[in-house]
Design a protein around this motif. Structure first.
Motif, short mmCIF file in Angstrom:
data_model
loop_
_atom_site.label_atom_id
_atom_site.label_comp_id
_atom_site.label_asym_id
_atom_site.label_seq_id
_atom_site.Cartn_x
_atom_site.Cartn_y
_atom_site.Cartn_z
N LEU A 1 0.80 -1.22 0.00
CA LEU A 1 0.00 0.00 0.00
C LEU A 1 0.84 1.27 0.00
CD1 LEU A 1 -2.75 -0.94 2.61
CD2 LEU A 1 -2.72 -1.35 0.16
N ASN A 2 2.14 1.13 0.25
CA ASN A 2 2.98 2.32 0.27
C ASN A 2 2.81 3.11 -1.02
OD1 ASN A 2 3.98 1.82 2.78
ND2 ASN A 2 6.08 1.35 2.15
N HIS A 3 2.55 4.39 -0.87
CA HIS A 3 2.44 5.34 -1.99
C HIS A 3 1.12 5.26 -2.75
CE1 HIS A 3 6.62 5.81 -1.06
NE2 HIS A 3 6.94 4.62 -1.53
N LEU A 4 0.27 4.25 -2.47
CA LEU A 4 -1.04 4.23 -3.12
C LEU A 4 -1.95 5.24 -2.44
CD1 LEU A 4 -1.88 0.44 -3.69
CD2 LEU A 4 -1.16 2.11 -5.39
N GLY B 1 -8.12 -3.32 -1.98
CA GLY B 1 -8.77 -4.19 -1.01
C GLY B 1 -9.93 -4.94 -1.62
N GLU B 2 -10.75 -4.25 -2.42
CA GLU B 2 -11.88 -4.91 -3.07
C GLU B 2 -11.41 -5.98 -4.05
OE1 GLU B 2 -14.32 -1.89 -4.78
OE2 GLU B 2 -14.68 -0.88 -2.86
N ALA B 3 -10.29 -5.71 -4.75
CA ALA B 3 -9.77 -6.69 -5.70
C ALA B 3 -9.29 -7.95 -4.97
CB ALA B 3 -8.62 -6.08 -6.50
N ARG C 1 -4.74 0.17 9.06
CA ARG C 1 -5.74 -0.51 9.89
C ARG C 1 -7.06 -0.71 9.16
NH1 ARG C 1 -3.84 3.77 14.29
NH2 ARG C 1 -3.21 4.69 12.31
N TYR C 2 -7.47 0.28 8.37
CA TYR C 2 -8.70 0.15 7.59
C TYR C 2 -8.57 -1.04 6.64
CZ TYR C 2 -10.89 4.65 8.83
OH TYR C 2 -11.50 5.70 9.47
N PHE C 3 -7.42 -1.13 5.97
CA PHE C 3 -7.21 -2.16 4.96
C PHE C 3 -7.21 -3.54 5.59
CE2 PHE C 3 -4.65 -4.80 2.14
CZ PHE C 3 -5.16 -4.47 0.88
N SER C 4 -6.51 -3.69 6.71
CA SER C 4 -6.46 -5.00 7.39
C SER C 4 -7.85 -5.47 7.78
CB SER C 4 -5.57 -4.91 8.63
OG SER C 4 -4.24 -4.64 8.28
N ASP C 5 -8.66 -4.56 8.31
CA ASP C 5 -10.03 -4.91 8.69
C ASP C 5 -10.84 -5.34 7.46
OD1 ASP C 5 -9.44 -4.30 11.30
OD2 ASP C 5 -10.33 -2.31 11.24
N GLN C 6 -10.52 -4.75 6.31
CA GLN C 6 -11.28 -5.01 5.10
C GLN C 6 -10.98 -6.40 4.51
OE1 GLN C 6 -10.22 -2.40 1.85
NE2 GLN C 6 -11.98 -2.96 0.60
N VAL C 7 -9.71 -6.82 4.52
CA VAL C 7 -9.33 -7.99 3.72
C VAL C 7 -8.90 -9.21 4.51
CG1 VAL C 7 -8.61 -6.45 1.85
CG2 VAL C 7 -6.88 -7.35 3.42
N ALA C 8 -8.43 -9.05 5.75
CA ALA C 8 -7.74 -10.15 6.43
C ALA C 8 -8.69 -11.27 6.87
CB ALA C 8 -6.96 -9.63 7.63
N ASP C 9 -8.37 -12.50 6.46
CA ASP C 9 -9.02 -13.69 7.02
C ASP C 9 -8.30 -14.15 8.27
OD1 ASP C 9 -10.83 -13.92 4.82
OD2 ASP C 9 -9.24 -14.83 3.64
N ILE C 10 -6.97 -13.93 8.28
CA ILE C 10 -6.14 -14.40 9.38
C ILE C 10 -5.01 -13.40 9.56
CG2 ILE C 10 -4.74 -15.82 7.80
CD1 ILE C 10 -4.42 -17.83 10.07
N ILE C 11 -4.58 -13.20 10.80
CA ILE C 11 -3.48 -12.28 11.10
C ILE C 11 -2.36 -13.04 11.80
CG2 ILE C 11 -2.77 -10.26 12.46
CD1 ILE C 11 -5.47 -9.04 11.94
N TRP C 12 -1.15 -12.89 11.28
CA TRP C 12 0.05 -13.40 11.93
C TRP C 12 0.74 -12.21 12.57
CZ3 TRP C 12 2.66 -16.94 7.66
CH2 TRP C 12 1.86 -18.07 7.44
N GLU C 13 0.87 -12.24 13.89
CA GLU C 13 1.53 -11.15 14.60
C GLU C 13 2.84 -11.63 15.21
OE1 GLU C 13 0.80 -7.93 18.26
OE2 GLU C 13 -0.67 -9.51 17.88
N ILE C 14 3.92 -10.95 14.85
CA ILE C 14 5.24 -11.28 15.39
C ILE C 14 5.42 -10.56 16.72
CG2 ILE C 14 7.73 -11.21 15.02
CD1 ILE C 14 7.16 -11.17 12.01
#
Length: 543
Positions: free
Chosen positions: A493-496, A505-507, A522-535
């Motif tokens: 998403l950098n620079h978009l 996100g819709e794509a 944060r908006y984007f993650s909420d929109q697309v993520a099925d699963i989150i891997w957090e380090i």
């Protein structure tokens, strides 16, 4: 603190900025919004003097205002150390001392010149700040989460997020009263974004910044400066991002209603003029031909009045269609991402078993036991420098795991977007770049690139002249045209711009393959993520 008056800028025949005027006062935090390639970075370069405006004035108040600029491209010399970078952001003590000596000599010659006294005080203050910076830089690194590094650490060892932190550390160290920040949120993790939000909101000077992080803008902006890519002007809106959205919606609805009312009036006037004109036609054998002069005069006078009324209606109609014409509100073009026929893969896409990743035998992440299956969209998050990019490079084969097993599924076609855009991957322009990657003819390539907002002669813009946002869109287009089924993306998403992020996100929601992406929006993650891997603490937690 900053005033721009009637700024104009063009490159060749292409207009970038037109009649741009605004001012920034102490305590204001102005976010510049605009599509990729609309001229945001060019505007910053004009403000700092790196580019010259074709017309207009820029003024700082006071004239020797201490400001700091953070560029969009954080390309630093890999041979430099952290200490080199911090020192290079400011004039050396020796240079400042020489300036004081010269000013002192001039003040002896012109003791009543107030500008010399102001300049002397400003240089003296900067000399004091420089002495403080030189004495004690370590707490600065600690404040920005860089305490693990010493001042002699080569910059090449820093991640993208850590480089952004280093620039922010330099901004903080500068004690500038005006901050000019081009995408300061790129690559930053949640912890640093939260700190930056609080710093922005407590800053007593003024901040002019570009960001595509909607949550960040909403928390920090006191006004929005919208740079329109079509008319190349700036319009000011007081408030934050949500305020701007509400005002834009009201504006568009009002403009559309006004346009509809005018179209209705035009239609009614056209019908009225046609009816009146028709009623004034005199037919042979009618009452005006009866020989009765009184009747002929009566009907002739009535016809003249009717014709006069028709002329008045037509004049009003002409006015509505020329000088009073309302243009139909334009529906802005949005990026349309089309992943062409991703190849079929098996259900198992990625399996990581007892794996550790890192550099030189030193693990950044250990005990990784994770799987991805076909159709999942996984967002990878974690602090800057925790190993996110290292993990992605290991998955794509650029690095070997320190230990453990990495398995890819059958018929996997990996497509990768790196954290730092590599322009050398493109051909001379967008058209040639896509032609090389596909079997599409020129017409098909042009149509495909239009999905990514490259219209007309845009496809011929030399790659080195593309904005970072345009490069990001071209990278996505290059990515999509190859029909990959496993997308591995490091900060895609950098620079978009904001609208392009929404379309991306819709794509991804429609994408039939598998996605693993590092994302801090944060908006984007909420929109697309099925699963989150957090380090966290060198481990990966799943949620």
């Amino acid at each position: 603190m900053l005033l721009l008056e009637d700024i104009h800028k063009r490159f060749g025949d292409r207009i970038i900025l037109k009649n741009v005027s605004f001012h920034i006062q102490p305590g204001e935090r102005a976010a510049i919004l605009g599509g990729n390639g609309s001229g945001k970075s060019t505007l910053f370069k004009i403000i700092i003097g790196e580019e010259m405006a074709d017309q207009g004035k820029i003024r700082f108040f006071p004239s020797d205002l201490n400001w700091f600029y953070m560029p969009q491209n954080r390309d630093l010399s890999d041979s430099d150390t952290i200490d080199d970078f911090l020192l290079n952001q400011h004039e050396s003590i020796e240079t400042l001392q020489r300036k004081l000596e010269l000013l002192s000599m001039k003040m002896e010659e012109m003791p009543d010149n107030p500008d010399l006294h102001i300049s002397y005080d400003a240089v003296l203050m900067e000399l004091s700040r420089a002495s403080t910076r030189q004495k004690n830089p370590e707490p600065l690194l600690d404040l920005f989460g860089l305490s693990r590094f010493n001042l002699q650490t080569p910059i090449q060892l820093l991640s993208g997020g850590q480089r952004t932190r280093l620039f922010l550390a330099a901004a903080y160290q500068s004690q500038a009263r005006l901050l000019l920040l081009d995408e300061p949120t790129n690559d930053l993790d949640e912890q640093m974004l939260s700190w930056l939000e609080k710093y922005f909101c407590s800053f007593s000077g003024a901040i002019l910044y570009v960001s595509h992080d909607r949550a960040f803008i909403n928390q920090t902006a006191t006004k929005i400066l919208e740079l329109d890519a079509i008319n190349h002007t700036i319009k000011e809106y007081m408030g934050n991002y949500e305020d701007w959205l509400a005002k834009k919606k009201f504006e568009r609805e009002s403009e559309l209603a006004a346009w509809n009312r005018q179209q209705t009036e035009i239609s009614q006037l056209k019908d009225a003029a046609l009816r009146i004109r028709s009623s004034t036609k005199m037919h042979r054998g009618g009452k005006t031909d009866s020989g009765d002069k009184l009747a002929a005069g009566f009907f002739m006078n009535r016809s003249r009045k009717t014709i006069k009324r028709a002329v008045q209606i037509e004049n009003r109609l002409n006015q509505l269609m020329t000088e009073d014409k309302k243009e139909k509100p334009v529906q802005r073009w949005k990026m349309k991402i089309d992943f062409l026929n991703p190849g079929y893969s098996g259900d198992m896409v990625l399996s990581l078993q007892n794996m550790s990743v890192g550099y030189d035998g030193v693990p950044l992440i250990s005990d990784i036991n994770l799987d991805l299956t076909r159709g999942q969209t996984c967002v990878l998050i974690g602090p800057n420098g925790c190993g996110k990019t290292t993990l992605l490079k290991t998955i794509t084969g650029e690095l070997q795991p320190i230990s453990g097993i990495l398995k890819l599924g059958v018929n996997m076609r990996i497509g990768k977007i790196a954290q730092i855009l590599d322009r050398s991957l493109f051909q001379s322009n967008a058209l040639e770049s896509i032609q090389k990657l596909s079997k599409l003819n020129e017409t098909e390539v042009r149509r495909f690139l239009s999905y990514y907002l490259f219209f007309g002669d845009d496809v011929y813009i030399p790659s080195e002249r593309l904005s970072n946002g345009q490069c990001a869109r071209l990278a996505l287009a290059s990515f999509a045209v190859q029909g990959k089924n496993f997308l591995v993306m490091d900060e895609p998403l950098n620079h978009l711009d904001i609208e392009s992020r929404e379309q991306f996100g819709e794509a991804l929601l429609q994408f039939q393959g598998t996605v693993l992406a590092v994302v801090h929006d944060r908006y984007f993650s909420d929109q697309v993520a099925d699963i989150i891997w957090e380090i966290k603490d060198h481990k990966i937690l799943v949620s």
